[in-house]
Design a protein around this motif. Structure first.
Motif, mmCIF file in Angstrom:
data_model
loop_
_atom_site.group_PDB
_atom_site.id
_atom_site.type_symbol
_atom_site.label_atom_id
_atom_site.label_comp_id
_atom_site.label_asym_id
_atom_site.label_seq_id
_atom_site.Cartn_x
_atom_site.Cartn_y
_atom_site.Cartn_z
ATOM 1 N N LYS A 1 0.884 -1.216 -0.069
ATOM 2 C CA LYS A 1 -0.094 0.102 -0.128
ATOM 3 C C LYS A 1 0.837 1.166 -0.009
ATOM 4 O O LYS A 1 1.982 1.427 0.469
ATOM 5 C CB LYS A 1 -0.816 -0.003 1.002
ATOM 6 C CG LYS A 1 -0.235 0.078 2.475
ATOM 7 C CD LYS A 1 -1.013 0.054 3.534
ATOM 8 C CE LYS A 1 -0.313 0.236 4.947
ATOM 9 N NZ LYS A 1 -1.322 0.471 6.278
ATOM 10 N N TYR B 1 -0.288 5.655 0.380
ATOM 11 C CA TYR B 1 -1.169 6.714 0.529
ATOM 12 C C TYR B 1 -0.268 7.887 0.481
ATOM 13 O O TYR B 1 0.772 8.216 1.149
ATOM 14 C CB TYR B 1 -1.802 6.563 1.836
ATOM 15 C CG TYR B 1 -2.760 7.706 1.876
ATOM 16 C CD1 TYR B 1 -4.184 7.594 1.347
ATOM 17 C CD2 TYR B 1 -2.533 8.970 2.591
ATOM 18 C CE1 TYR B 1 -5.016 8.711 1.105
ATOM 19 C CE2 TYR B 1 -3.572 10.170 2.548
ATOM 20 C CZ TYR B 1 -4.752 9.889 2.062
ATOM 21 O OH TYR B 1 -5.389 10.925 1.896
ATOM 22 N N ASP C 1 -9.964 9.554 -0.384
ATOM 23 C CA ASP C 1 -9.456 8.143 -1.148
ATOM 24 C C ASP C 1 -9.831 7.057 -0.299
ATOM 25 O O ASP C 1 -9.701 6.992 0.818
ATOM 26 C CB ASP C 1 -8.186 8.412 -1.448
ATOM 27 C CG ASP C 1 -7.760 9.390 -2.504
ATOM 28 O OD1 ASP C 1 -8.703 9.408 -3.320
ATOM 29 O OD2 ASP C 1 -6.766 10.080 -2.281
ATOM 30 N N TYR D 1 -9.126 2.821 0.006
ATOM 31 C CA TYR D 1 -8.726 1.493 -0.304
ATOM 32 C C TYR D 1 -8.622 0.385 0.526
ATOM 33 O O TYR D 1 -8.644 1.134 1.891
ATOM 34 C CB TYR D 1 -7.329 1.597 -0.989
ATOM 35 C CG TYR D 1 -6.108 1.829 0.090
ATOM 36 C CD1 TYR D 1 -5.684 1.107 1.038
ATOM 37 C CD2 TYR D 1 -5.759 3.032 0.366
ATOM 38 C CE1 TYR D 1 -4.564 1.090 1.907
ATOM 39 C CE2 TYR D 1 -4.821 3.664 1.242
ATOM 40 C CZ TYR D 1 -4.279 2.396 1.928
ATOM 41 O OH TYR D 1 -3.198 2.922 3.012
ATOM 42 N N ILE E 1 -11.160 0.051 -4.052
ATOM 43 C CA ILE E 1 -10.676 1.169 -4.540
ATOM 44 C C ILE E 1 -11.476 2.202 -4.972
ATOM 45 O O ILE E 1 -12.338 1.807 -5.689
ATOM 46 C CB ILE E 1 -9.403 0.793 -5.759
ATOM 47 C CG1 ILE E 1 -8.554 -0.339 -4.983
ATOM 48 C CG2 ILE E 1 -8.948 2.049 -6.029
ATOM 49 C CD1 ILE E 1 -7.699 -0.759 -5.794
#
Length: 82
Positions: free
Chosen positions: A19, A21, A33, A35, A49
């Motif tokens: 991951k 960010y 956002d 995920y 997502i």
């Protein structure tokens, strides 16, 4: 910001995940956002997502609500289309 980000396992079955960010700006370190990767049981995984419109804390609150609502719904309904 880190407290809002989900734990993502390094492996889920034969799949490997990582991951990243990165906030859009210093003024809006959190936002819309989304995920997520979560176990559904019986060897099934949910992957999400998406993006909630907006910036800042307002978008982050919507993101949290959407994420947990989708997790609950996914555990009860096997069809992603539903």
């Amino acid at each position: 910001t880190e407290g809002l980000l989900p734990h993502i396992p390094a492996r889920a079955g034969c799949w490997a995940f990582s991951k990243r960010y990165e906030a859009q700006s210093i003024e809006a370190p959190v936002g819309g956002d989304i995920y997520d990767l979560f176990a559904l049981g019986s060897g099934r995984w949910g992957i999400l997502i998406a993006d909630v419109a907006g910036k800042g804390l307002s978008a982050a609150k919507k993101t949290a609500m959407v994420k947990y609502a989708l997790r609950s719904f996914a555990r009860e309904h096997a069809s992603p289309a539903r």
